[in-house]
Design a protein around this motif. Structure first.
Motif, PDB file in Angstrom:
ATOM      1  N   ASN A   9     -14.540 -29.457  45.208  1.00  0.00           N
ATOM      2  CA  ASN A   9     -15.686 -28.545  45.267  1.00  0.00           C
ATOM      3  C   ASN A   9     -15.423 -27.187  44.632  1.00  0.00           C
ATOM      4  N   ASN A  10     -14.158 -26.819  44.541  1.00  0.00           N
ATOM      5  CA  ASN A  10     -13.813 -25.475  44.083  1.00  0.00           C
ATOM      6  C   ASN A  10     -13.083 -25.424  42.740  1.00  0.00           C
ATOM      7  N   VAL A  11     -12.757 -26.582  42.181  1.00  0.00           N
ATOM      8  CA  VAL A  11     -11.982 -26.631  40.937  1.00  0.00           C
ATOM      9  C   VAL A  11     -12.573 -27.671  39.990  1.00  0.00           C
ATOM     10  N   VAL A  12     -12.842 -27.245  38.758  1.00  0.00           N
ATOM     11  CA  VAL A  12     -13.363 -28.185  37.761  1.00  0.00           C
ATOM     12  C   VAL A  12     -12.622 -28.005  36.440  1.00  0.00           C
ATOM     13  N   ILE A  13     -12.741 -29.016  35.590  1.00  0.00           N
ATOM     14  CA  ILE A  13     -12.237 -28.948  34.228  1.00  0.00           C
ATOM     15  C   ILE A  13     -13.432 -28.807  33.292  1.00  0.00           C
ATOM     16  N   GLU A  21      -9.092 -27.411  26.912  1.00  0.00           N
ATOM     17  CA  GLU A  21      -9.439 -27.659  28.316  1.00  0.00           C
ATOM     18  C   GLU A  21      -9.214 -26.406  29.147  1.00  0.00           C
ATOM     19  N   LEU A  22     -10.113 -26.146  30.068  1.00  0.00           N
ATOM     20  CA  LEU A  22      -9.985 -25.023  30.987  1.00  0.00           C
ATOM     21  C   LEU A  22     -10.018 -25.532  32.417  1.00  0.00           C
ATOM     22  N   VAL A  23      -9.161 -24.983  33.254  1.00  0.00           N
ATOM     23  CA  VAL A  23      -9.274 -25.172  34.696  1.00  0.00           C
ATOM     24  C   VAL A  23     -10.019 -23.955  35.213  1.00  0.00           C
ATOM     25  N   VAL A  24     -11.138 -24.201  35.867  1.00  0.00           N
ATOM     26  CA  VAL A  24     -11.973 -23.114  36.374  1.00  0.00           C
ATOM     27  C   VAL A  24     -12.053 -23.233  37.886  1.00  0.00           C
ATOM     28  N   MET A  25     -11.768 -22.122  38.576  1.00  0.00           N
ATOM     29  CA  MET A  25     -11.725 -22.115  40.039  1.00  0.00           C
ATOM     30  C   MET A  25     -12.730 -21.115  40.603  1.00  0.00           C
ATOM     31  N   VAL A  44     -17.368 -18.175  39.132  1.00  0.00           N
ATOM     32  CA  VAL A  44     -16.036 -18.337  38.543  1.00  0.00           C
ATOM     33  C   VAL A  44     -15.127 -17.188  38.983  1.00  0.00           C
ATOM     34  N   GLU A  45     -13.998 -17.533  39.607  1.00  0.00           N
ATOM     35  CA  GLU A  45     -13.027 -16.533  40.072  1.00  0.00           C
ATOM     36  C   GLU A  45     -11.769 -16.521  39.214  1.00  0.00           C
ATOM     37  N   LYS A  46     -11.324 -17.694  38.778  1.00  0.00           N
ATOM     38  CA  LYS A  46     -10.098 -17.782  37.981  1.00  0.00           C
ATOM     39  C   LYS A  46     -10.274 -18.855  36.904  1.00  0.00           C
ATOM     40  N   THR A  47      -9.678 -18.578  35.751  1.00  0.00           N
ATOM     41  CA  THR A  47      -9.744 -19.523  34.634  1.00  0.00           C
ATOM     42  C   THR A  47      -8.391 -19.544  33.930  1.00  0.00           C
ATOM     43  N   PHE A  48      -7.896 -20.733  33.608  1.00  0.00           N
ATOM     44  CA  PHE A  48      -6.714 -20.778  32.742  1.00  0.00           C
ATOM     45  C   PHE A  48      -6.802 -21.970  31.799  1.00  0.00           C
ATOM     46  N   VAL A  49      -6.245 -21.765  30.616  1.00  0.00           N
ATOM     47  CA  VAL A  49      -6.341 -22.740  29.527  1.00  0.00           C
ATOM     48  C   VAL A  49      -5.242 -23.781  29.650  1.00  0.00           C
ATOM     49  N   TYR A  70      -3.144 -23.904  47.364  1.00  0.00           N
ATOM     50  CA  TYR A  70      -1.789 -23.846  46.830  1.00  0.00           C
ATOM     51  C   TYR A  70      -1.806 -23.715  45.308  1.00  0.00           C
ATOM     52  N   LEU A  71      -2.818 -24.296  44.679  1.00  0.00           N
ATOM     53  CA  LEU A  71      -3.007 -24.090  43.243  1.00  0.00           C
ATOM     54  C   LEU A  71      -3.347 -22.634  42.977  1.00  0.00           C
TER      55      LEU A  71
END
Length: 282
Positions: A9-13, A21-25, A44-49, A70-71
């Motif tokens: 629910n809180n993390v998508v690609i 690709e981005l991980v978006v939290m 969106v709170e955090k994003t990393f490539v 933990y992520l």
């Protein structure tokens, strides 16, 4: 941004304009969302490539069995680490560190404490990574109210060291640490002295030994470029340092079947002379 994969629910690609690709939290970011639907940017709170396409699958597998918090902690630690370290961290750390934190918390809650056999060597040989490990313990405590001990700080430091080697196998980092430590012990035994671990010369020597060991792990061969005349000059000028180098060469041949090149012998000899001579003579 359109969802390409829902991890929870809180993390998508998703993907950026460069097709990376981005991980978006973000809290509730993917609640009742499906692949192909758009993300609400305000959530969106955090994003990393992710440049390695295999990482998202591993994150997917991991988050089926552990909390995304933990992520989130791993993300904070790695952002901090990247701001302090001179080398680029491998993306797999997002997976490895998330898994490590989850397992460490689980062990703590069960009253299981694992001693890190390499604590002393890591604290001594990887000071910058170890300091980051201690800071990571602070991050973990802030988010979970659980204080892990310095053995865990050393384990986190070892993950960072392993990332420099850009591998997923922790055994690699352990091997490098043990190899470096054994070479240092040969130098100490040969010269019957303790090395000044706070000196610049020691730091330079340590850096050389790390990369020296990493080249072995990566099976990178060094071609001989020095001529015999120069080799003979070094041997005669730095007799004891060269004898020490030969002991190291014997150890590497015996334990790893690694026959070091003349170039590596000369570099080691010069470094050994510098770190021991300057300490003795100021």
């Amino acid at each position: 941004m359109k969802i390409t994969k829902v991890l929870n629910n809180n993390v998508v690609i998703t993907e950026n304009d460069q097709k990376e690709e981005l991980v978006v939290m973000g809290k509730g970011l993917a609640f009742q969302k499906k692949v192909g639907q758009s993300i609400d940017p305000s959530k969106v709170e955090k994003t990393f490539v992710l440049q390695n396409t295999g990482i998202s699958e591993k994150l997917d597998q991991l988050l089926k069995h552990t909390s995304e918090k933990y992520l989130d902690i791993a993300y904070e630690i790695l952002q901090y680490a990247q701001s302090k370290l001179p080398y680029k961290l491998d993306e797999y750390l997002y997976v490895a560190l998330t898994d490590h934190i989850s397992f460490a918390i689980s062990r703590h809650n069960q009253g299981i404490r694992l001693k890190n056999a390499l604590l002393y060597e890591i604290r001594k040989n990887y000071k910058q990574e170890y300091e980051i490990g201690l800071k990571a313990i602070d991050f973990i405590e802030e988010e979970t109210k659980i204080r892990l001990d310095e053995d865990e700080a050393a384990s986190i430091a070892l993950h960072l060291v392993n990332s420099e080697i850009s591998g997923e196998n922790m055994e690699t980092a352990i091997l490098v640490t043990e190899m470096v430590n054994n070479i240092l012990n040969i130098v100490k035994y040969t010269y019957q002295m303790e090395l000044d671990e706070d000196s610049i010369n020691y730091e330079r020597f340590l850096t050389h030994l790390r990369y020296f060991s990493i080249r072995f792990i990566r099976k990178e061969k060094t071609e001989d470029t020095v001529d015999d005349f120069f080799v003979e000059q070094i041997r005669q000028k730095y007799v004891k340092a060269y004898q020490c180098t030969r002991k190291i060469a014997t150890y590497l041949q015996s334990e790893f079947n690694w026959e070091i090149s003349k170039d590596e012998e000369m570099y080691l000899t010069v470094h050994i002379h510098r770190v021991t001579y300057r300490q003795k003579n100021g």
